[in-house]
Design a protein around this motif. Structure first.
Motif, PDB file in Angstrom:
ATOM      1  N   SER A   1       0.859  -1.552   0.367  1.00  0.00           N
ATOM      2  CA  SER A   1      -0.166   0.777   0.552  1.00  0.00           C
ATOM      3  C   SER A   1       0.678   1.275  -0.379  1.00  0.00           C
ATOM      4  N   PRO A   2       1.486   1.251   0.891  1.00  0.00           N
ATOM      5  CA  PRO A   2       2.867   3.051   0.472  1.00  0.00           C
ATOM      6  C   PRO A   2       3.307   2.889  -0.797  1.00  0.00           C
ATOM      7  N   GLY A   3       3.070   2.181  -1.731  1.00  0.00           N
ATOM      8  CA  GLY A   3       4.473   2.051  -2.889  1.00  0.00           C
ATOM      9  C   GLY A   3       2.898   1.780  -4.393  1.00  0.00           C
ATOM     10  N   THR A   4       1.866   2.410  -3.064  1.00  0.00           N
ATOM     11  CA  THR A   4       0.282   2.694  -4.209  1.00  0.00           C
ATOM     12  C   THR A   4      -0.381   1.439  -4.454  1.00  0.00           C
ATOM     13  N   GLY A   5      -0.203   0.430  -4.796  1.00  0.00           N
ATOM     14  CA  GLY A   5      -0.542  -0.581  -5.759  1.00  0.00           C
ATOM     15  C   GLY A   5       0.194  -0.937  -7.053  1.00  0.00           C
ATOM     16  N   LYS A   6       0.805   0.385  -6.706  1.00  0.00           N
ATOM     17  CA  LYS A   6       1.568   0.541  -8.598  1.00  0.00           C
ATOM     18  C   LYS A   6       2.657   0.914  -8.905  1.00  0.00           C
ATOM     19  N   TYR A   7       3.757   1.833  -7.679  1.00  0.00           N
ATOM     20  CA  TYR A   7       4.889   2.381  -7.923  1.00  0.00           C
ATOM     21  C   TYR A   7       5.618   2.107  -7.597  1.00  0.00           C
ATOM     22  N   MET A   8       5.610   0.594  -6.411  1.00  0.00           N
ATOM     23  CA  MET A   8       6.547  -0.461  -5.757  1.00  0.00           C
ATOM     24  C   MET A   8       6.358  -1.550  -5.698  1.00  0.00           C
ATOM     25  N   ALA A   9       7.084  -2.752  -6.295  1.00  0.00           N
ATOM     26  CA  ALA A   9       7.048  -4.355  -5.756  1.00  0.00           C
ATOM     27  C   ALA A   9       8.013  -4.714  -4.786  1.00  0.00           C
ATOM     28  N   VAL A  10       7.818  -5.546  -4.168  1.00  0.00           N
ATOM     29  CA  VAL A  10       8.942  -7.024  -3.306  1.00  0.00           C
ATOM     30  C   VAL A  10       8.680  -7.985  -4.250  1.00  0.00           C
ATOM     31  N   LEU A  11       9.754  -7.925  -4.757  1.00  0.00           N
ATOM     32  CA  LEU A  11       9.809  -9.806  -4.950  1.00  0.00           C
ATOM     33  C   LEU A  11      10.591 -10.482  -3.884  1.00  0.00           C
ATOM     34  N   GLN A  12      10.638 -11.957  -3.193  1.00  0.00           N
ATOM     35  CA  GLN A  12      10.881 -12.666  -3.072  1.00  0.00           C
ATOM     36  C   GLN A  12      12.029 -13.564  -3.897  1.00  0.00           C
ATOM     37  N   ILE A  13      13.138 -13.377  -3.512  1.00  0.00           N
ATOM     38  CA  ILE A  13      14.149 -14.617  -4.774  1.00  0.00           C
ATOM     39  C   ILE A  13      15.146 -15.414  -4.187  1.00  0.00           C
ATOM     40  N   ASN A  14      14.496 -16.789  -4.859  1.00  0.00           N
ATOM     41  CA  ASN A  14      14.862 -18.030  -4.329  1.00  0.00           C
ATOM     42  C   ASN A  14      15.787 -18.312  -4.876  1.00  0.00           C
ATOM     43  N   LYS A  15      17.236 -18.152  -4.277  1.00  0.00           N
ATOM     44  CA  LYS A  15      18.511 -18.397  -5.053  1.00  0.00           C
ATOM     45  C   LYS A  15      18.552 -19.774  -4.910  1.00  0.00           C
ATOM     46  N   ARG A  16      19.015 -20.994  -5.709  1.00  0.00           N
ATOM     47  CA  ARG A  16      18.786 -22.431  -5.474  1.00  0.00           C
ATOM     48  C   ARG A  16      20.087 -22.752  -5.831  1.00  0.00           C
ATOM     49  N   GLY A  17      21.069 -21.275  -6.376  1.00  0.00           N
ATOM     50  CA  GLY A  17      22.720 -21.777  -6.507  1.00  0.00           C
ATOM     51  C   GLY A  17      23.197 -20.702  -6.945  1.00  0.00           C
ATOM     52  N   PRO A  18      24.776 -20.971  -7.560  1.00  0.00           N
ATOM     53  CA  PRO A  18      25.810 -19.808  -7.955  1.00  0.00           C
ATOM     54  C   PRO A  18      25.087 -19.438  -9.362  1.00  0.00           C
ATOM     55  N   GLN A  19      24.383 -20.288  -9.449  1.00  0.00           N
ATOM     56  CA  GLN A  19      23.918 -20.144 -11.388  1.00  0.00           C
ATOM     57  C   GLN A  19      22.856 -18.770 -10.893  1.00  0.00           C
ATOM     58  N   ASP A  20      22.454 -18.519 -10.031  1.00  0.00           N
ATOM     59  CA  ASP A  20      21.196 -17.484  -9.952  1.00  0.00           C
ATOM     60  C   ASP A  20      21.676 -16.132 -10.034  1.00  0.00           C
ATOM     61  N   GLU A  21      22.949 -16.359  -9.185  1.00  0.00           N
ATOM     62  CA  GLU A  21      23.248 -15.143  -8.753  1.00  0.00           C
ATOM     63  C   GLU A  21      23.518 -13.894  -9.890  1.00  0.00           C
ATOM     64  N   GLY A  22      22.819 -12.923 -10.007  1.00  0.00           N
ATOM     65  CA  GLY A  22      22.905 -12.020 -10.703  1.00  0.00           C
ATOM     66  C   GLY A  22      20.927 -12.288 -11.386  1.00  0.00           C
ATOM     67  N   ARG A  23      20.532 -13.207 -11.453  1.00  0.00           N
ATOM     68  CA  ARG A  23      19.510 -13.376 -12.051  1.00  0.00           C
ATOM     69  C   ARG A  23      18.458 -12.652 -11.260  1.00  0.00           C
ATOM     70  N   GLN A  24      18.473 -12.193 -10.193  1.00  0.00           N
ATOM     71  CA  GLN A  24      17.781 -11.487  -9.565  1.00  0.00           C
ATOM     72  C   GLN A  24      17.537  -9.960  -9.448  1.00  0.00           C
ATOM     73  N   ARG A  25      18.546 -10.020 -10.363  1.00  0.00           N
ATOM     74  CA  ARG A  25      18.522  -8.198 -10.865  1.00  0.00           C
ATOM     75  C   ARG A  25      17.431  -7.923 -12.511  1.00  0.00           C
ATOM     76  N   GLN A  26      17.366  -9.117 -13.031  1.00  0.00           N
ATOM     77  CA  GLN A  26      17.028  -9.962 -14.193  1.00  0.00           C
ATOM     78  C   GLN A  26      15.449 -10.101 -14.385  1.00  0.00           C
ATOM     79  N   ALA A  27      15.061  -9.842 -13.155  1.00  0.00           N
ATOM     80  CA  ALA A  27      13.752 -10.710 -12.219  1.00  0.00           C
ATOM     81  C   ALA A  27      13.535  -9.075 -12.360  1.00  0.00           C
ATOM     82  N   ALA A  28      13.716  -8.641 -11.472  1.00  0.00           N
ATOM     83  CA  ALA A  28      13.591  -6.556 -11.381  1.00  0.00           C
ATOM     84  C   ALA A  28      13.194  -6.051 -13.015  1.00  0.00           C
ATOM     85  N   LEU A  29      14.134  -6.450 -13.902  1.00  0.00           N
ATOM     86  CA  LEU A  29      14.082  -5.338 -15.318  1.00  0.00           C
ATOM     87  C   LEU A  29      12.669  -7.031 -15.979  1.00  0.00           C
ATOM     88  N   LEU A  30      12.183  -7.805 -16.068  1.00  0.00           N
ATOM     89  CA  LEU A  30      10.943  -8.288 -16.065  1.00  0.00           C
ATOM     90  C   LEU A  30       9.325  -7.755 -15.217  1.00  0.00           C
TER      91      LEU A  30
END
Length: 500
Positions: free
Chosen positions: A365-394
């Motif tokens: 709600s403080p992010g107005t429902g439109k301006y802010m999102a919180v993503l819960q990231i599940n890094k499963r191994g070293p291959q996922d490092e950096g993919r969290q930022r790709q998720a943000a771009l998506l």
């Protein structure tokens, strides 16, 4: 937890009254009053304290939905406010845990059921009919449209499901817009650039024709939530009423209008029928000249538009003993309507591109429902490092009006902003974990997106988007383990205690 409404019996119809009946089964979810209330600012002034929440000026709180049984000047109408102003209440109305709303909505998009048209004799919304040609017809005295504050440009319908068809293809779209009562048979309609109904209106206007439209007020809350999906999840030509069909596992029922060639939601409490007139505009605040429209979701009063399109009202139909539903612009009701479909859209896009990486999404709600999102990231191994930022771009691709994305680890509760801020405090360094994306179009109602605020902004509505990576680098995971406590049965010590 009841899932009665999300799993209707075959042949059953669900509407606003069924939703209210469901809420009455719970403590602290619904109240009503017989104290007469003035719809001009007083009604919203009361609910600001009772349950508005959101970005409303403090003090406010999350509270029950509220019905005013006696509205001054409108003896036949009741007014409902705050139906969706609680995430828990939305979850109960849709029959799932509140943490699973995004998943439910994502699934409903993939299992959409198109609406169907029923005969007029079965349409509850046409029990009473008022035609604009009737002597004395005046929507200002017929319908109790509230004003949120004393400085509003006029009375507004804030929860009208606006439904129209593409004049070229016949494809339908439903959205919620800012609708200001301007005269006895005129309502102005504000369009944020790019909205699908505005594309329909432009096509009709270019052909020199009016666009038939209906405004359904007081409907099944599944329709209100489904109507708030946006591209790319629902591209031009996608009828969002089909999402409500998917939510309820049953087609939404429509009825042909009595005065215009358009369809309305058959079980709505109230329907306004009209035509968006070609080449006709009015000043939104023509009666007040205050320069202000009404309170909007960011918590500020929107600027009145100098020239807005106009709906010429042809008829008003309604149920017997109708309930007009409204909301406060910056309330949790507005942010839930915007935020929960946004969560579903982000989750869907990221899951298709990076399966299993994002466990959940919250647009708080403080992010107005439109301006802010919180993503819960599940890094499963070293291959996922950096993919969290790709998720943000998506996420930015899934919802163009998003401004800030916060990335947190799987042990952080995205629905608890205290936990999110803790992660930002202990798992974030501004110089390496802040990624800025300047010069991107966002939403015009954010007042900070203006050259007067920052010289980096070229034009109003342009913003600098940002990613805040509050996740632990994979190779340091062992240094950031939260303290583990003994699992115990608290009921041994406090009988009846409800453990989370």
């Amino acid at each position: 937890m009841s899932d009665l409404l999300s799993r209707p019996e075959e042949g059953a119809s669900f509407d606003l009254r069924a939703a209210i009946d469901l809420l009455k089964q719970y403590d602290d979810e619904y109240i009503e009053t017989n104290e007469p209330v003035d719809p001009a600012a007083e009604l919203s002034g009361v609910y600001r304290y009772v349950g508005a929440g959101g970005t409303v000026m403090r003090p406010t709180r999350t509270g029950p939905a509220m019905v005013f049984n006696k509205v001054k000047g409108y003896e036949d109408f009741r007014v409902l406010i705050g139906l969706l102003a609680s995430r828990q209440r939305v979850a109960r109305l849709l029959g799932v845990p509140k943490e699973k709303l995004a998943q439910l909505l994502r699934d409903s998009v993939h299992h959409a059921i198109a609406p169907v048209v029923i005969p007029r004799e079965r349409a509850a919304c046409q029990e009473v009919v008022h035609l604009a040609s009737d002597e004395g017809f005046d929507i200002r005295t017929l319908l109790p449209a509230p004003t949120n504050t004393p400085e509003d440009a006029g009375p507004y319908f804030t929860l009208g499901m606006c439904y129209a068809a593409d004049p070229e293809t016949g494809e339908h779209d439903v959205t919620i817009h800012r609708l200001c009562v301007q005269g006895k048979d005129e309502i102005s309609m504000y369009f944020v650039p790019g909205r699908h109904l505005d594309q329909f209106r432009i096509k009709a206007e270019q052909a020199g024709k009016a666009l038939p439209i209906t405004i359904s007020i007081g409907v099944d809350p599944a329709i209100e939530i489904g109507a708030c999906f946006e591209p790319p999840t629902t591209p031009l030509g996608f009828d969002e009423l089909a999402i409500a069909g998917g939510l309820r596992r049953r087609a939404v029922e429509l009825v042909q209008g009595v005065a215009v060639d358009a369809r309305a939601i058959a079980h709505a409490e109230i329907v306004i029928e009209g035509e968006l007139m070609p080449n006709y505009r009015v000043q939104e605040d023509q009666h007040t000249h205050s320069g202000k429209a009404m309170p909007e979701f960011p918590g500020y009063t929107g600027e009145a538009q100098a020239a807005v399109p106009v709906i010429k009202v042809k008829a008003v139909t309604h149920r017997k003993n109708p309930i007009l539903q409204t909301c406060i612009g910056p309330s949790d009701e507005h942010t839930n309507l915007a935020g929960i479909p946004t969560e579903a859209s982000i989750l869907d896009m990221v899951e298709r591109a990076l399966p299993g990486l994002v466990k959940n999404v919250h647009c708080p709600s403080p992010g107005t429902g439109k301006y802010m999102a919180v993503l819960q990231i599940n890094k499963r191994g070293p291959q996922d490092e950096g993919r969290q930022r790709q998720a943000a771009l998506l996420a930015f691709s899934a919802f163009s009006e998003l401004k800030h994305v916060f990335l947190v680890d799987e042990d952080v509760d995205v629905f608890d902003l205290s936990d999110v801020i803790w992660a930002m405090t202990t798992r974030y360094q501004a110089d390496v974990d802040t990624i800025t994306i300047p010069g991107v179009r966002c939403h015009p109602l954010d007042p900070s997106q203006d050259p007067a605020f920052s010289p980096s902004i070229r034009a109003h509505g342009i913003t600098c988007k940002a990613i805040y990576d509050c996740t632990v680098p994979w190779n340091l995971k062992g240094n950031f383990q939260r303290s583990q406590f003994m699992e115990v049965d608290v009921n041994r010590f406090i009988p009846g205690f409800s453990q989370p």
